[in-house]
Design an enzyme around this catalytic site. Structure first.
Site, PDB file in Angstrom:
ATOM      1  CG  HIS A 112      -9.052  -3.772   2.582  1.00 61.21           C
ATOM      2  ND1 HIS A 112      -8.488  -3.935   1.482  1.00 61.21           N
ATOM      3  CD2 HIS A 112      -8.095  -3.662   3.539  1.00 61.21           C
ATOM      4  CE1 HIS A 112      -7.160  -4.089   1.730  1.00 61.21           C
ATOM      5  NE2 HIS A 112      -6.963  -3.749   3.022  1.00 61.21           N
ATOM      6  CG  HIS A 125      -7.155  -5.492   7.794  1.00 64.86           C
ATOM      7  ND1 HIS A 125      -6.422  -6.442   7.317  1.00 64.86           N
ATOM      8  CD2 HIS A 125      -6.740  -4.317   6.836  1.00 64.86           C
ATOM      9  CE1 HIS A 125      -5.943  -6.271   5.883  1.00 64.86           C
ATOM     10  NE2 HIS A 125      -6.059  -4.872   5.885  1.00 64.86           N
ATOM     11  CD  GLU A 141     -14.356   9.455  22.390  1.00 63.74           C
ATOM     12  OE1 GLU A 141     -14.359   8.302  22.708  1.00 63.74           O
ATOM     13  OE2 GLU A 141     -13.172  10.043  22.583  1.00 63.74           O
ATOM     14  CD  GLU A 188      -2.908  -1.344  -0.038  1.00 64.44           C
ATOM     15  OE1 GLU A 188      -2.836  -0.676  -0.661  1.00 64.44           O
ATOM     16  OE2 GLU A 188      -3.536  -2.390   0.223  1.00 64.44           O
ATOM     17  CG  HIS A 210      -4.377  -0.056   5.655  1.00 67.35           C
ATOM     18  ND1 HIS A 210      -5.688  -0.118   5.540  1.00 67.35           N
ATOM     19  CD2 HIS A 210      -4.161  -1.400   5.042  1.00 67.35           C
ATOM     20  CE1 HIS A 210      -6.056  -1.097   5.057  1.00 67.35           C
ATOM     21  NE2 HIS A 210      -5.189  -1.961   4.809  1.00 67.35           N
TER      22      HIS A 210
HETATM   23  P1  13P Z   1       1.222  -5.482   3.007  1.00 69.15           P
HETATM   24  O1  13P Z   1       1.703  -6.808   3.928  1.00 69.15           O
HETATM   25  O2  13P Z   1       1.615  -5.395   1.670  1.00 69.15           O
HETATM   26  O3  13P Z   1       1.348  -4.101   3.901  1.00 69.15           O
HETATM   27  O4  13P Z   1      -0.354  -5.480   2.927  1.00 69.15           O
HETATM   28  C1  13P Z   1      -1.167  -5.850   3.890  1.00 69.15           C
HETATM   29  C2  13P Z   1      -2.510  -4.897   3.703  1.00 69.15           C
HETATM   30  O5  13P Z   1      -3.367  -4.660   4.690  1.00 69.15           O
HETATM   31  C3  13P Z   1      -3.046  -4.835   2.466  1.00 69.15           C
HETATM   32  O6  13P Z   1      -4.218  -4.026   2.413  1.00 69.15           O
HETATM   33 ZN    ZN Z   2      -5.360  -3.996   4.102  1.00 71.35          ZN
END
Ligand code: 13P
Ligand code: ZN
Length: 275
Positions: free
Chosen positions: A210, A141, A169, A115, A139
């Site tokens: 995602h 999940h 908040e 990413e 980023h």
């Molecule tokens: P990477 O291991 O390449 O960082 O990818 C993980 C991910 O969350 C892709 O969206």
């Molecule tokens: Zn990801």
């Protein structure tokens, strides 16, 4: 100074570990980057051994010559504390902002996160929008936020309003709201362009089915932002698990009063009357 002794590197590692402990980083899920300050670069430069220049996959001319701490592709947040040299790296961008080279880390090979285009395009937008104050792009999940992308309309308005309603908040922590990217193939320039467009307006972009991207000034603020959004999403998941009709909630006028007292501006587009 050694890279692993520097405070900014310790902060990066602690944030990655905090995300792992929250359960947001199954396997190699998620990635983190930090735009390193000039004096921080100088403090650890003695350990740099530059590798070959490689294409970023997009163009970020505003970031030419900058250095970033960034997690490795396929690397596990779970391992950042115990195998730091194997898990992340420092990269340098060239004068065109189109190529990078690894100057430290990923000692067993590998490359920065897949990413990287999204991280760097978000950094570029934020350098311009915040006069260089924002330095962290994160980023992850987180499960509750992802779950909501299966049941809420995939609009900035629906997500912002529902998340704001779940915790008083929230409108104070993310007064600009959150953006939503429809499902797209991850890891490339197209999703990076879509995300960075949203980052012009928001500090949070949710990727349908995602995960989430957050931008902030430092590790605490950026982690705290992800944590606040995900906590709010968790409350909404609990509410929706009990009922699809809230008996009471925070109203548009309540938000307007809150905005006045807390001195934040809440865009009216999120304070619509519900049917
Ligand atoms: P990477 O291991 O390449 O960082 O990818 C993980 C991910 O969350 C892709 O969206
Ligand atoms: Zn990801």
């Amino acid at each position: 100074m050694k890279v692993l002794e520097a405070e900014f590197v310790k902060g990066f590692m602690r944030m990655a570990d905090d995300g792992w402990l929250e359960g947001w980083h199954e396997r190699n899920g998620g990635n983190l980057s930090y735009r390193i300050k000039a004096e921080e670069v100088e403090s650890v430069r003695e350990e740099f051994t530059p590798g070959e220049w490689k294409p970023i996959g997009t163009s970020v001319p505003v970031l030419a010559g900058e250095y970033f701490l960034v997690t490795g592709s396929g690397k596990y947040f779970r391992n950042v504390m115990i195998k730091p040299e194997d898990s992340f790296c420092i990269i340098e961008l060239d004068v065109s902002g189109e190529n990078y080279r690894i100057v430290w880390g990923l000692v067993n090979g590998g490359r920065p996160t897949s990413e990287l285009p999204s991280h760097l395009m978000n950094h570029e937008v934020k350098v311009l929008a915040t006069n260089g104050r924002h330095r962290v792009i994160y980023h992850a999940h987180p499960a509750n936020t992802i779950a909501l992308t299966f049941v809420l309309p995939l609009t900035d308005e629906a997500f912002t309003r529902e998340l704001w309603e779940m915790a008083t908040e929230c409108p104070v922590v993310f007064p600009d709201g959150v953006g939503v990217v429809p499902w797209m193939v991850p890891g490339g320039r197209d999703i990076a362009v879509a995300t960075s467009e949203l980052m012009k307006k928001y500090d949070v972009a949710i990727w349908a089915h995602h995960g989430m991207f957050c931008s902030g000034e430092d590790f605490d603020l950026t982690f705290g932002l992800m944590h606040t959004v995900e906590k709010s999403a968790e409350i909404l998941v609990k509410v929706l698990s009990m009922t699809n009709a809230k008996r009471q909630t925070i109203t548009p006028d309540d938000f307007r009063h809150l905005a006045k007292d807390f001195n934040v501006t809440l865009p009216e587009k999120f304070l619509f009357e519900k049917e």
